[in-house]
Enzyme design. Structure first.
Site, PDB file in Angstrom:
ATOM      1  N   ARG A  55       0.628  -1.247   0.430  1.00 41.91           N
ATOM      2  CA  ARG A  55       0.022   0.346   0.232  1.00 41.91           C
ATOM      3  C   ARG A  55       1.167   1.274  -0.082  1.00 41.91           C
ATOM      4  O   ARG A  55       0.718   1.768  -1.269  1.00 41.91           O
ATOM      5  CB  ARG A  55      -0.855   0.047   1.010  1.00 41.91           C
ATOM      6  CG  ARG A  55      -2.046  -0.959   0.764  1.00 41.91           C
ATOM      7  CD  ARG A  55      -2.959  -1.309   2.432  1.00 41.91           C
ATOM      8  NE  ARG A  55      -4.202  -0.661   2.588  1.00 41.91           N
ATOM      9  CZ  ARG A  55      -4.220   0.375   3.800  1.00 41.91           C
ATOM     10  NH1 ARG A  55      -3.813  -1.259   4.936  1.00 41.91           N
ATOM     11  NH2 ARG A  55      -4.912   0.609   4.122  1.00 41.91           N
ATOM     12  N   ASN A  88      -8.632   7.371   6.949  1.00 44.24           N
ATOM     13  CA  ASN A  88      -6.559   6.629   5.873  1.00 44.24           C
ATOM     14  C   ASN A  88      -5.831   7.336   6.357  1.00 44.24           C
ATOM     15  O   ASN A  88      -5.177   8.312   6.528  1.00 44.24           O
ATOM     16  CB  ASN A  88      -7.306   7.779   4.523  1.00 44.24           C
ATOM     17  CG  ASN A  88      -8.887   7.946   4.276  1.00 44.24           C
ATOM     18  OD1 ASN A  88      -9.500   6.456   4.782  1.00 44.24           O
ATOM     19  ND2 ASN A  88      -9.590   8.621   3.221  1.00 44.24           N
ATOM     20  N   HIS A 105      -5.973   6.663  12.535  1.00 43.91           N
ATOM     21  CA  HIS A 105      -5.486   5.434  12.187  1.00 43.91           C
ATOM     22  C   HIS A 105      -4.438   5.456  11.712  1.00 43.91           C
ATOM     23  O   HIS A 105      -3.795   4.402  11.068  1.00 43.91           O
ATOM     24  CB  HIS A 105      -6.912   4.743  11.337  1.00 43.91           C
ATOM     25  CG  HIS A 105      -8.024   4.705  11.797  1.00 43.91           C
ATOM     26  ND1 HIS A 105      -9.114   4.610  11.667  1.00 43.91           N
ATOM     27  CD2 HIS A 105      -8.318   4.706  13.533  1.00 43.91           C
ATOM     28  CE1 HIS A 105     -10.003   4.660  12.065  1.00 43.91           C
ATOM     29  NE2 HIS A 105      -9.655   4.802  13.416  1.00 43.91           N
ATOM     30  N   ASN A 197     -21.313  10.780   0.866  1.00 43.25           N
ATOM     31  CA  ASN A 197     -21.230   9.787   0.658  1.00 43.25           C
ATOM     32  C   ASN A 197     -21.689   8.693  -0.748  1.00 43.25           C
ATOM     33  O   ASN A 197     -22.929   9.343  -0.777  1.00 43.25           O
ATOM     34  CB  ASN A 197     -21.555   8.468   1.831  1.00 43.25           C
ATOM     35  CG  ASN A 197     -20.322   7.668   2.597  1.00 43.25           C
ATOM     36  OD1 ASN A 197     -19.546   7.561   1.653  1.00 43.25           O
ATOM     37  ND2 ASN A 197     -21.296   6.441   2.104  1.00 43.25           N
TER      38      ASN A 197
HETATM   39  C1  BV8 Z   1     -10.602  -0.006  19.696  1.00 42.12           C
HETATM   40  C2  BV8 Z   1      -5.541   1.460   9.776  1.00 42.12           C
HETATM   41  C3  BV8 Z   1     -10.325   0.808  21.947  1.00 42.12           C
HETATM   42  C4  BV8 Z   1      -5.285   0.151   9.278  1.00 42.12           C
HETATM   43  C5  BV8 Z   1      -7.866   0.728  10.457  1.00 42.12           C
HETATM   44  C6  BV8 Z   1     -17.774  -1.209  18.979  1.00 42.12           C
HETATM   45  C7  BV8 Z   1     -19.081  -1.942  17.766  1.00 42.12           C
HETATM   46  C8  BV8 Z   1     -18.137  -2.640  17.553  1.00 42.12           C
HETATM   47  C9  BV8 Z   1     -17.201  -3.297  17.192  1.00 42.12           C
HETATM   48  C10 BV8 Z   1     -15.579  -2.118  18.302  1.00 42.12           C
HETATM   49  C11 BV8 Z   1     -17.047  -1.516  18.636  1.00 42.12           C
HETATM   50  N1  BV8 Z   1     -15.750  -0.518  19.350  1.00 42.12           N
HETATM   51  C12 BV8 Z   1     -14.567  -1.456  18.922  1.00 42.12           C
HETATM   52  C13 BV8 Z   1     -14.514  -2.290  17.941  1.00 42.12           C
HETATM   53  C14 BV8 Z   1     -14.001  -2.841  17.332  1.00 42.12           C
HETATM   54  C15 BV8 Z   1     -12.865  -2.385  15.983  1.00 42.12           C
HETATM   55  C16 BV8 Z   1     -14.601  -2.121  15.094  1.00 42.12           C
HETATM   56  O1  BV8 Z   1     -14.786  -0.785  14.590  1.00 42.12           O
HETATM   57  N2  BV8 Z   1     -13.987  -3.277  14.581  1.00 42.12           N
HETATM   58  C17 BV8 Z   1     -16.025  -3.110  13.004  1.00 42.12           C
HETATM   59  C18 BV8 Z   1     -15.058  -4.007  11.990  1.00 42.12           C
HETATM   60  C19 BV8 Z   1     -16.439  -3.652  13.764  1.00 42.12           C
HETATM   61  N3  BV8 Z   1     -12.484  -1.161  16.427  1.00 42.12           N
HETATM   62  C20 BV8 Z   1     -10.978  -0.693  16.975  1.00 42.12           C
HETATM   63  O2  BV8 Z   1     -10.627  -1.924  16.857  1.00 42.12           O
HETATM   64  C21 BV8 Z   1     -10.196   0.471  16.676  1.00 42.12           C
HETATM   65  N4  BV8 Z   1     -10.148   0.335  18.192  1.00 42.12           N
HETATM   66  O3  BV8 Z   1     -11.673   0.473  19.363  1.00 42.12           O
HETATM   67  O4  BV8 Z   1      -9.907   0.086  20.424  1.00 42.12           O
HETATM   68  C22 BV8 Z   1     -10.925   2.055  22.493  1.00 42.12           C
HETATM   69  C23 BV8 Z   1     -11.326   2.819  21.124  1.00 42.12           C
HETATM   70  C24 BV8 Z   1     -11.616   4.411  21.609  1.00 42.12           C
HETATM   71  C25 BV8 Z   1     -11.260   5.001  22.757  1.00 42.12           C
HETATM   72  C26 BV8 Z   1     -10.168   3.614  23.518  1.00 42.12           C
HETATM   73  C27 BV8 Z   1      -9.949   2.263  23.027  1.00 42.12           C
HETATM   74  C28 BV8 Z   1      -9.520   0.404  15.729  1.00 42.12           C
HETATM   75  C29 BV8 Z   1     -10.204   0.458  14.103  1.00 42.12           C
HETATM   76  C30 BV8 Z   1      -8.977   0.584  13.612  1.00 42.12           C
HETATM   77  C31 BV8 Z   1      -8.056  -0.009  12.197  1.00 42.12           C
HETATM   78  N5  BV8 Z   1      -7.507   0.819  11.738  1.00 42.12           N
HETATM   79  N6  BV8 Z   1      -7.127   1.321   9.817  1.00 42.12           N
HETATM   80  C32 BV8 Z   1      -4.884  -0.365   7.850  1.00 42.12           C
HETATM   81  O5  BV8 Z   1      -5.684   1.349   6.946  1.00 42.12           O
HETATM   82  O6  BV8 Z   1      -5.284  -1.108   7.543  1.00 42.12           O
HETATM   83  S1  BV8 Z   1      -9.761   0.894  10.261  1.00 42.12           S
HETATM   84  C33 BV8 Z   1      -9.754   1.309   8.525  1.00 42.12           C
HETATM   85  O7  BV8 Z   1     -10.987   0.484   8.101  1.00 42.12           O
HETATM   86  C34 BV8 Z   1      -9.978   2.944   7.957  1.00 42.12           C
HETATM   87  O8  BV8 Z   1      -9.136   3.237   8.895  1.00 42.12           O
HETATM   88  C35 BV8 Z   1     -11.557   2.829   8.351  1.00 42.12           C
HETATM   89  O9  BV8 Z   1     -11.939   3.265   9.808  1.00 42.12           O
HETATM   90  C36 BV8 Z   1     -12.134   1.233   7.939  1.00 42.12           C
HETATM   91  C37 BV8 Z   1     -12.409   1.156   6.880  1.00 42.12           C
HETATM   92  O10 BV8 Z   1     -14.275   2.044   6.889  1.00 42.12           O
HETATM   93  P1  BV8 Z   1     -13.760   3.565   5.766  1.00 42.12           P
HETATM   94  O11 BV8 Z   1     -13.095   4.007   6.023  1.00 42.12           O
HETATM   95  O12 BV8 Z   1     -15.495   3.664   5.744  1.00 42.12           O
HETATM   96  O13 BV8 Z   1     -14.451   2.153   4.196  1.00 42.12           O
HETATM   97  P2  BV8 Z   1     -14.869   1.403   3.857  1.00 42.12           P
HETATM   98  O14 BV8 Z   1     -14.539   0.904   2.378  1.00 42.12           O
HETATM   99  O15 BV8 Z   1     -15.649   0.558   4.775  1.00 42.12           O
HETATM  100  O16 BV8 Z   1     -15.968   2.372   3.327  1.00 42.12           O
HETATM  101  C38 BV8 Z   1     -15.502   3.044   2.063  1.00 42.12           C
HETATM  102  C39 BV8 Z   1     -17.344   3.951   1.548  1.00 42.12           C
HETATM  103  O17 BV8 Z   1     -17.123   5.045   0.690  1.00 42.12           O
HETATM  104  C40 BV8 Z   1     -18.343   3.107   1.565  1.00 42.12           C
HETATM  105  O18 BV8 Z   1     -19.726   3.937   2.382  1.00 42.12           O
HETATM  106  C41 BV8 Z   1     -18.986   3.625  -0.080  1.00 42.12           C
HETATM  107  O19 BV8 Z   1     -19.963   3.701   0.087  1.00 42.12           O
HETATM  108  C42 BV8 Z   1     -17.761   5.186   0.473  1.00 42.12           C
HETATM  109  N7  BV8 Z   1     -17.361   5.199  -1.409  1.00 42.12           N
HETATM  110  C43 BV8 Z   1     -17.203   4.617  -2.296  1.00 42.12           C
HETATM  111  N8  BV8 Z   1     -16.589   5.371  -3.607  1.00 42.12           N
HETATM  112  C44 BV8 Z   1     -17.049   6.988  -2.631  1.00 42.12           C
HETATM  113  C45 BV8 Z   1     -17.585   6.910  -1.425  1.00 42.12           C
HETATM  114  N9  BV8 Z   1     -18.016   7.874  -1.320  1.00 42.12           N
HETATM  115  C46 BV8 Z   1     -17.814   9.046  -1.766  1.00 42.12           C
HETATM  116  N10 BV8 Z   1     -17.375   8.776  -3.546  1.00 42.12           N
HETATM  117  C47 BV8 Z   1     -16.599   7.790  -3.942  1.00 42.12           C
HETATM  118  N11 BV8 Z   1     -16.576   7.829  -5.384  1.00 42.12           N
END
Ligand code: BV8
Length: 232
Positions: A55, A88, A105, A197
Site C-alpha cells: 500500500r 485514511n 488511524h 457518501n
Molecule cells: C478500538 C488502519 C478501543 C489500518 C483501521 C463497537 C462496536 C463494534 C466493534 C467495535 C466497537 N468498538 C470497537 C470495536 C472493534 C473495532 C471495530 O470497529 N470493528 C468493526 C470491524 C466492527 N474497532 C477497533 O478495533 C478500534 N480500536 O476500538 O480500541 C478503544 C477505542 C476508543 C477509545 C478507547 C479504546 C480500531 C479501529 C482502527 C483499525 N484500523 N485502519 C489500515 O488501514 O490497514 S480501520 C480501517 O477500516 C480504516 O481506517 C477505516 O476506519 C475502516 C474502513 O472504513 P471506511 O474508511 O469507511 O471504508 P469502507 O471501505 O468501509 O467504506 C467506504 C465508503 O465510501 C462506503 O460507504 C462507500 O459507499 C463510499 N464510497 C466509495 N467510493 C466513493 C464513496 N463515497 C464517495 N465517493 C466515492 N467515490
C-alpha cells in the site's frame, strides 16, 4: 463557525486507492481484520509488512482528487476553524495542500519503533526489518492503528467534536468504531451533521442531511456553497 470533517476510504476511491468494501474487505485472500491486527503481526510480521509495503508503494502512483483539493481550499478560508480527522493512512489530504489533518488511524509514510517508540518518516519497505534510525533496533512496525488498538489523539478529537458547529462525514461506511460514533458525539454537543457518501452509511440516520454521490462531485459543490455563505 467551527467545522470538523471526518473522511474515510471513499474520499480516496476516485484517486485509485481501493476502499475496504471494494475488495470485499479482502487482500490477497486475507480478511483485512487478519492482517491489520497485533495478533496477525505476532503470527507473521512478514505477511503484515508485505500488506503495508504494497500500500505504501502504491501511494506513488496515485494523486489527490477534486474532493481532497476542495477541502484544502476550504482550509485556506476557514483556517483554524477547520479540522480534517481522517481514518485514511494515505497522504492525499496533505498532498492536496491540507495542513490541519489528524490521522486517527496512523500513516503509511511513517514507521513506529516498538523498542524506543520513536516515529520516523518512512517511504520504503519494512519487510526486511531495517534498523530504527533512532535506537538501531530492528523493531520497526507500520505506524498504523490496528483493530483492537486505541486510535491516536482521542482526547483532542473529543474536544474538537464538542466544539464543532458543523460535522461533515465524507466517504465512510460508518462500520468501524470509534470513528463511527463521532456523528452522535458531535450531535450531542449541538452540531449540525451532514453526510456526503456514495450510498447511505450504517449511521446515516444520525445525520440532519445526507447527500449521496461521488465525493469528487459532492465535496467541491458543498465547499463552494459554504465559501459562498462564508464570503457573504
Ligand atoms: C478500538 C488502519 C478501543 C489500518 C483501521 C463497537 C462496536 C463494534 C466493534 C467495535 C466497537 N468498538 C470497537 C470495536 C472493534 C473495532 C471495530 O470497529 N470493528 C468493526 C470491524 C466492527 N474497532 C477497533 O478495533 C478500534 N480500536 O476500538 O480500541 C478503544 C477505542 C476508543 C477509545 C478507547 C479504546 C480500531 C479501529 C482502527 C483499525 N484500523 N485502519 C489500515 O488501514 O490497514 S480501520 C480501517 O477500516 C480504516 O481506517 C477505516 O476506519 C475502516 C474502513 O472504513 P471506511 O474508511 O469507511 O471504508 P469502507 O471501505 O468501509 O467504506 C467506504 C465508503 O465510501 C462506503 O460507504 C462507500 O459507499 C463510499 N464510497 C466509495 N467510493 C466513493 C464513496 N463515497 C464517495 N465517493 C466515492 N467515490
Amino acid at each position: 463557525m467551527k467545522v470538523v470533517v471526518l473522511t474515510g476510504a471513499g474520499i480516496s476511491a476516485e484517486s485509485g486507492v481501493p476502499t475496504f468494501r471494494d475488495a470485499d474487505g479482502l487482500w490477497e485472500g486475507h480478511r483485512v481484520e487478519d492482517v491489520a491486527t497485533p495478533e496477525a503481526y505476532e503470527l507473521s510480521p512478514t505477511t503484515v509488512h508485505r500488506f503495508y509495503d504494497a500500500r505504501r508503494a502504491a501511494l506513488l502512483s496515485v494523486d489527490p482528487n477534486p474532493a481532497h483539493t476542495a477541502l484544502a481550499r476550504l482550509e485556506q478560508s476557514l483556517g483554524d476553524d477547520l479540522l480534517v480527522i481522517t481514518q485514511n493512512i494515505d497522504d492525499l489530504h496533505e498532498r492536496a495542500g491540507s495542513e490541519r489533518v489528524l490521522h486517527m488511524h496512523g500513516e503509511l509514510r511513517s514507521a513506529l519503533c516498538r523498542a524506543c517508540h520513536g516515529r520516523h518518516r518512512w517511504d520504503h519497505d519494512l519487510v526486511d526489518l531495517p534498523p530504527c534510525p533512532g535506537c538501531g533496533v530492528t523493531e520497526l512496525r507500520p505506524d498504523v492503528v490496528w483493530f483492537g488498538e486505541i486510535p491516536y489523539e482521542m482526547d483532542r478529537i473529543a474536544v474538537e467534536l464538542a466544539r464543532a458547529d458543523l460535522f461533515v462525514s465524507i466517504g465512510t461506511s460508518g462500520a468501524v468504531y470509534p470513528a463511527a460514533g463521532f456523528v452522535r458525539q458531535a450531535m450531542r454537543y449541538g452540531a449540525r451533521t451532514l453526510e456526503l457518501n456514495l450510498e447511505p452509511s450504517e449511521g446515516t440516520v444520525w445525520f440532519h442531511e445526507a447527500r449521496h454521490g461521488r465525493a469528487g462531485d459532492l465535496v467541491p459543490e458543498w465547499v463552494a456553497e459554504l465559501l459562498a455563505g462564508v464570503s457573504r
